[in-house]
Structure formats: structure tokens, C-alpha cells
Motif scaffolding. Structure first.
Motif, PDB file in Angstrom:
ATOM      1  N   TRP A 156       0.834  -1.169  -0.126  1.00 23.74           N
ATOM      2  CA  TRP A 156      -0.003  -0.068   0.098  1.00 23.74           C
ATOM      3  C   TRP A 156       0.835   0.955   0.082  1.00 23.74           C
ATOM      4  O   TRP A 156       1.938   1.432   0.782  1.00 23.74           O
ATOM      5  N   ARG A 157       0.556   2.069  -1.067  1.00 21.44           N
ATOM      6  CA  ARG A 157       1.395   3.488  -1.096  1.00 21.44           C
ATOM      7  C   ARG A 157       0.608   4.738  -0.813  1.00 21.44           C
ATOM      8  O   ARG A 157       1.264   5.533  -0.769  1.00 21.44           O
ATOM      9  N   ASP A 158      -0.666   4.471  -0.793  1.00 29.73           N
ATOM     10  CA  ASP A 158      -1.388   5.668  -0.549  1.00 29.73           C
ATOM     11  C   ASP A 158      -2.347   5.698   0.605  1.00 29.73           C
ATOM     12  O   ASP A 158      -2.235   4.781   1.516  1.00 29.73           O
ATOM     13  N   GLU A 159      -2.746   6.939   1.148  1.00 31.88           N
ATOM     14  CA  GLU A 159      -3.218   7.125   2.328  1.00 31.88           C
ATOM     15  C   GLU A 159      -4.604   6.166   2.590  1.00 31.88           C
ATOM     16  O   GLU A 159      -4.747   5.594   3.573  1.00 31.88           O
ATOM     17  N   LEU A 160      -5.224   5.772   1.444  1.00 30.77           N
ATOM     18  CA  LEU A 160      -6.449   4.950   1.508  1.00 30.77           C
ATOM     19  C   LEU A 160      -6.041   3.620   1.911  1.00 30.77           C
ATOM     20  O   LEU A 160      -6.600   2.886   2.855  1.00 30.77           O
ATOM     21  N   GLY A 161      -5.001   2.909   1.082  1.00 32.37           N
ATOM     22  CA  GLY A 161      -4.723   1.873   1.291  1.00 32.37           C
ATOM     23  C   GLY A 161      -3.879   1.555   2.834  1.00 32.37           C
ATOM     24  O   GLY A 161      -4.251   0.687   3.431  1.00 32.37           O
ATOM     25  N   LEU A 162      -3.174   2.553   3.368  1.00 33.00           N
ATOM     26  CA  LEU A 162      -2.415   2.510   4.418  1.00 33.00           C
ATOM     27  C   LEU A 162      -3.513   2.919   5.763  1.00 33.00           C
ATOM     28  O   LEU A 162      -3.038   2.408   6.845  1.00 33.00           O
ATOM     29  N   SER A 163      -4.677   3.263   5.411  1.00 32.51           N
ATOM     30  CA  SER A 163      -5.609   3.415   6.402  1.00 32.51           C
ATOM     31  C   SER A 163      -6.208   2.330   6.985  1.00 32.51           C
ATOM     32  O   SER A 163      -6.774   2.123   8.029  1.00 32.51           O
ATOM     33  N   LEU A 175       5.230   4.396   6.507  1.00 31.39           N
ATOM     34  CA  LEU A 175       5.460   3.561   5.245  1.00 31.39           C
ATOM     35  C   LEU A 175       7.007   3.909   4.851  1.00 31.39           C
ATOM     36  O   LEU A 175       7.477   4.830   4.825  1.00 31.39           O
ATOM     37  N   THR A 176       7.518   2.540   4.593  1.00 32.17           N
ATOM     38  CA  THR A 176       9.099   2.735   4.300  1.00 32.17           C
ATOM     39  C   THR A 176       9.166   2.752   2.929  1.00 32.17           C
ATOM     40  O   THR A 176       9.904   1.804   2.233  1.00 32.17           O
ATOM     41  N   ALA A 177       8.630   3.494   2.267  1.00 28.00           N
ATOM     42  CA  ALA A 177       8.523   3.644   0.871  1.00 28.00           C
ATOM     43  C   ALA A 177       7.996   5.147   0.181  1.00 28.00           C
ATOM     44  O   ALA A 177       7.508   5.647   1.024  1.00 28.00           O
ATOM     45  N   PRO A 178       8.145   5.614  -0.835  1.00 29.36           N
ATOM     46  CA  PRO A 178       7.893   6.743  -1.352  1.00 29.36           C
ATOM     47  C   PRO A 178       6.177   6.973  -1.127  1.00 29.36           C
ATOM     48  O   PRO A 178       5.614   5.993  -1.610  1.00 29.36           O
ATOM     49  N   ILE A 187      -0.679   8.872   9.392  1.00 26.90           N
ATOM     50  CA  ILE A 187       0.138   8.436   8.316  1.00 26.90           C
ATOM     51  C   ILE A 187       0.990   8.914   7.671  1.00 26.90           C
ATOM     52  O   ILE A 187       1.086  10.311   7.113  1.00 26.90           O
ATOM     53  N   ILE A 188       2.276   8.591   7.512  1.00 20.70           N
ATOM     54  CA  ILE A 188       3.476   9.114   7.109  1.00 20.70           C
ATOM     55  C   ILE A 188       4.305   8.455   6.277  1.00 20.70           C
ATOM     56  O   ILE A 188       4.329   7.198   6.449  1.00 20.70           O
ATOM     57  N   SER A 189       5.010   8.944   5.277  1.00 17.98           N
ATOM     58  CA  SER A 189       5.976   8.226   4.455  1.00 17.98           C
ATOM     59  C   SER A 189       7.241   8.578   4.904  1.00 17.98           C
ATOM     60  O   SER A 189       7.511   9.866   5.041  1.00 17.98           O
ATOM     61  N   ALA A 190       8.347   7.693   4.995  1.00 21.12           N
ATOM     62  CA  ALA A 190       9.980   7.944   5.051  1.00 21.12           C
ATOM     63  C   ALA A 190      10.512   7.765   3.712  1.00 21.12           C
ATOM     64  O   ALA A 190      11.793   7.877   3.767  1.00 21.12           O
ATOM     65  N   ALA A 191       9.887   8.321   2.692  1.00 18.58           N
ATOM     66  CA  ALA A 191      10.347   8.190   1.398  1.00 18.58           C
ATOM     67  C   ALA A 191      11.265   7.032   1.007  1.00 18.58           C
ATOM     68  O   ALA A 191      11.046   6.151   1.504  1.00 18.58           O
TER      69      ALA A 191
END
Length: 477
Positions: free
Chosen positions: A236-243, A256-259, A282-286
Motif C-alpha cells: 500500500w502506497r497511498d493513504e487510503l490503502g495504509l488507512s 510507510l518505508t517507501a515513497p 500516516i507518514i512516509s519515510a520516502a
């Protein structure tokens, strides 16, 4: 000096390094103090690593730091009992002995330099952490979290979540944590508890949870609550999936450990971590490459200004490539990773703008995957608003690696013999190879190495601490 004098001096230094180890461990476990020497961490370091860290000082000061000079300051540190800080013992020692000839003023000197970390009271309760996925990054994050155990630990690894659950799965997971072909053996002991489906690593009880999707899990059933879920699957790479993670009982935040896609905050610690607020769930570490190049680009933008540039990454192969030629949905990636250099795309150059908006539209990028298992190289070709030369530029980057706010992200090498395997295990986001620097008037080319696994994982842990509300002083200021 005679042979005997050299040997005696070495043995005396080694004995002091051995005496340092329990002091360093006690400061971390009881007070949450991380001791470094010019950015080199000493926690869990061997005696030889401690001595080597002292020799790194030569790169910046022209001569190594004698351990006889740093040891009395470390002893005094233990008596002062600071808390929740990263303290550079090397900088303190160099600063003290520059102005003093004996040890009589050490306590007063340290009390002044470390004032923000003194008398802070009780440390906050640790945050429960769940690793969702247990691949390359997941296992390295586990190693980093396990090495930080102690009463003052701010992040407590409680569980990992994986698919599967077939017979022998738990032992396989434990074996992959215990042995790593790139990063070597786990530093400690690992046991498997089949009855409770758990891995016990250096006393840390890690629940192994088998699940097909995040919302199926009830973390509270395992005594886990308000957990930070670190998704290192890349599914999952977007907020909807990660939620979906936040639908699980006991989950509070997701990293998230991806962009990340869309409007999700992409954080490169050291550059834009201040954008994280307590309300962010929800945050990404790029990406590893974005983390490697953005700190260097920031210091270049701050000093010289960047008109435009191109980033070419020479990147080690990854698990999504094929060992031998086979079908792959991506262009060229179906060809053998271990037999070819493979041209591919990278979004890292554009992703920089999410952490450093002033560079939006100024960078292009491409990537070449090469037949090495770890450590990559970013070649940064820049047109600058202000002119410079090689010597001045290298001096500026060296100073940035030592005393800027990005000193934990940027390392600097002056070696003429550096090769990729030398960077395995580096805890920096990127290492400037100064011997390869090209600079003439308003144009420069910088070469930045990075451990795309371990260095990136260290950046992820820093973001985790920020999300958990950990405030760690960086001293001396």
C-alpha cells in the motif's frame, strides 16, 4: 618510539576502551543517552570500534583524539546523569582540552555544555512498535530496535506481522534475523517460542502474527496498544490503502518505508521532519535514494543555490528483480539482475521536492541497477547560482558533515581507496566521496554513497522517534 612503546601505548588505549563499554551501556539503558565520537555511535561498539572512532577525529581536526582525553569526560558524564540526548563525546573532549591542561574543570565544563539534558525528570513511556512485513528493511529495523533495549528505550518492538504460518515458518523467520549475507550475524542470541508463536531476541519478546490483511488483527489481544505500525511491505502506497492499518484494534499511527503517493507527507529526517505533527497518523519515510541525496542537496541549496541538476543513481539490485531472465511487468527489470547493468527509472529526483519544495521542477533523474547486493551511489550533477571550486566545496561539505543540523545524515570521506563495500553498515543517509568531487565555477558533480538498506533503516528509526513524540537533545550544540 620503540616497538615496546608502541605496543604498550596500544594496550593502554585498549584497556580504556574496554572500561568505556559498561559506562556507555549504562548511560543508554538507564538514561537514554547515546554516546558518539564525531558522529560514530559507541553503543554496543567493540573496543576496536571505539578506538577507530577516536581516529576519525583526525579527518576533521588534523590529529586523532586520544582516548586518555575522552575517558575522564565519560566518567564525569555518568556522575552528572543527563537524559534523553545524543552526546558527542569527541566534540566535548576536543573542546575541553583545547582550553584546559588538566581534569580539574571537567565537571563545570560538562554542566555548562549539557545543561539542556540535565534535570529533565522521568523519561516518557515507550511506544509499542509493530513491523508489518519482515523483508530486508523489516529485519534491519528489528536489529536496530533490539539493540536499543533498556529502561530508557523510547521504541519497543512488540510484534511482526507476516503472511504464511506454514510449518517451519517461525524458525525460518528467526534464521533470517539471525544470519544475513550482507550485514553479518545478529549481535546477540535468538530463541524461538513455538508455543506462543514468538521470537525472543536479546530478551525482547517479539510476537509473530500471521494475517492476510491489516484490518483482521486485534493487537490488544497481545497486550499491544496505541502502536506505531511500520509498513515495510510496499503493498500500500497511498493513504487510503495504509488507512486499513488503523482499522486494527490497538493501532494508532502508520509509517510507510517507501515513497508515499498523493498528498501524504514524505519525510526525510533532518530536512523536513518538523512537518510531522501529533495529529499525523500516516507518514512516509520516502525512499533510500531520496534520503541519501536530499540532505546534500539542501546544504548545496542553502550555500550556493541550485538552478537545475540531474541525479544518476547507480543502485544495487533489489528483490523485485529476477535472478535470471524471466517475466517482469517492468521494462528491462525482467533481465537477470546478477548478470546485467539494468537501466531503469527513479522517482527520487522528483520526490526531493516533497521534502525540499524550493527544488521543485529543478531536478531530473535516472537509475542503473548493478550486480551488487547493497550500497548504491548517487551522482549529482548541478548548475549553481554561485560559483565555487573543488577545495572550497569540499571544505564546506566537510564542515556540514561535522557541525550542521544534518551531521547525522551526511558523512564525508577523504579516502582515495573507498569502494562500495566499505559503506556496508553505515548509519548515515549518505557519504560524500570528496576525492571524486568536480567543481568549476557554477558547475559541480558530487558523488554520494549510501547503504540503501542499513543507512535508510537508521533514517526510518529517526522518523519513528519523531512520530512517537521523542525529543532527543543533540549536544553539544
Amino acid at each position: 618510539m620503540t616497538h615496546e612503546h608502541h605496543l604498550q601505548a596500544w594496550q593502554e588505549s585498549q584497556e580504556l576502551a574496554e572500561a568505556m563499554q559498561p559506562l556507555i551501556g549504562r548511560l543508554y539503558r538507564q538514561q537514554g543517552i547515546e554516546i558518539t565520537v564525531y558522529g560514530r555511535p559507541l553503543q554496543n561498539a567493540s573496543t576496536i570500534d571505539i578506538l577507530k572512532a577516536h581516529r576519525v577525529v583526525r579527518r576533521h581536526e588534523g590529529q586523532p583524539l586520544a582516548i586518555q582525553h575522552s575517558f575522564p569526560l565519560l566518567k564525569a558524564l555518568c556522575e552528572l546523569a543527563p537524559s534523553a540526548a545524543e552526546i558527542d563525546l569527541g566534540k566535548l573532549a576536543v573542546g575541553y582540552w583545547r582550553d584546559h591542561s588538566d581534569e580539574s574543570g571537567i565537571v563545570d565544563y560538562l554542566a555548562a555544555k549539557l545543561a539542556p539534558a540535565l534535570g529533565q525528570g522521568a523519561l516518557p513511556a515507550p511506544t509499542d512498535v509493530v513491523l508489518y512485513g519482515f523483508g530486508r528493511i523489516g529485519r534491519l529495523l528489528a536489529r536496530l530496535l533490539i539493540e536499543r533495549t533498556g529502561a530508557a528505550n523510547s521504541l519497543r518492538l512488540r510484534a511482526i506481522v507476516v503472511r504464511g504460518g506454514r510449518e517451519g515458518d517461525l524458525e525460518k523467520r528467526a534464521s533470517l534475523l539471525r544470519r544475513d549475507s550482507v550485514h553479518g550475524s545478529f549481535n546477540g542470541s535468538i530463541e524461538v517460542d513455538l508455543e506462543r508463536s514468538a521470537i525472543i531476541a536479546n530478551g525482547t519478546f517479539i510476537q509473530v502474527i500471521y494475517a492476510k490483511q491489516p484490518s483482521d488483527i486485534d493487537y490488544t489481544a497481545y497486550g499491544i496498544d496505541r502502536a506505531l505500525i511500520v509498513d515495510n511491505t510496499g503493498v500500500w502506497r497511498d493513504e487510503l490503502g495504509l488507512s486499513e492499518h488503523l482499522k486494527a484494534r490497538g493501532a494508532a499511527k502508520v509509517l510507510l518505508t517507501a515513497p508515499g503517493k498523493g498528498e501524504m507527507k514524505n519525510v526525510v529526517f533532518g530536512v523536513n521532519h518538523d512537518v510531522i505533527t501529533p495529529q499525523d497518523n500516516i507518514i512516509s519515510a520516502a525512499s533510500c535514494t531520496t534520503n541519501a541525496i536530499t540532505p546534500v542537496l539542501k546544504v548545496m541549496q542553502d550555500r550556493y543555490g541550485i538552478r537545475h541538476g540531474h541525479v544518476e543513481t547507480v543502485h544495487s539490485y533489489t528483490n523485485d528483480q529476477n535472478l535470471i531472465d524471466n517475466y517482469h511487468s517492468g521494462e528491462r527489470r525482467g533481465r537477470s539482475a546478477v548478470l546485467n547493468m539494468v537501466m531503469t527509472s527513479t522517482g527520487a529526483a522528483k520526490a526531493v521536492a516533497k521534502a525540499l519544495p524550493e527544488l521543485k521542477g529543478k531536478l531530473t533523474g535516472n537509475a542503473i541497477r548493478v550486480p551488487t547486493p547493497n550500497v548504491s551511489l548517487a551522482i549529482i550533477n548541478l548548475s549553481l547560482e554561485q560559483g565555487t571550486d573543488r577545495e572550497s566545496l569540499n571544505a564546506y561539505l566537510q564542515q556540514a558533515s561535522l557541525s550542521s543540523s544534518l551531521h547525522r545524515q551526511i558523512d564525508f570521506s577523504a579516502s582515495t581507496e573507498l569502494v562500495s563495500s566499505d559503506m556496508v553498515g553505515s548509519r548515515f543517509a549518505g557519504i560524500v566521496d570528496s576525492q571524486a568531487t568536480i567543481a568549476e565555477e557554477d558547475h559541480c558533480v558530487l558523488y554520494v554513497w549510501y547503504d540503501n538498506e542499513f543507512g535508510y533503516s537508521c533514517q526510518v528509526v529517526r522518523v519513528m522517534e519523531k512520530m512517537a513524540g521523542v525529543i532527543r537533545q543533540d549536544l553539544p550544540a
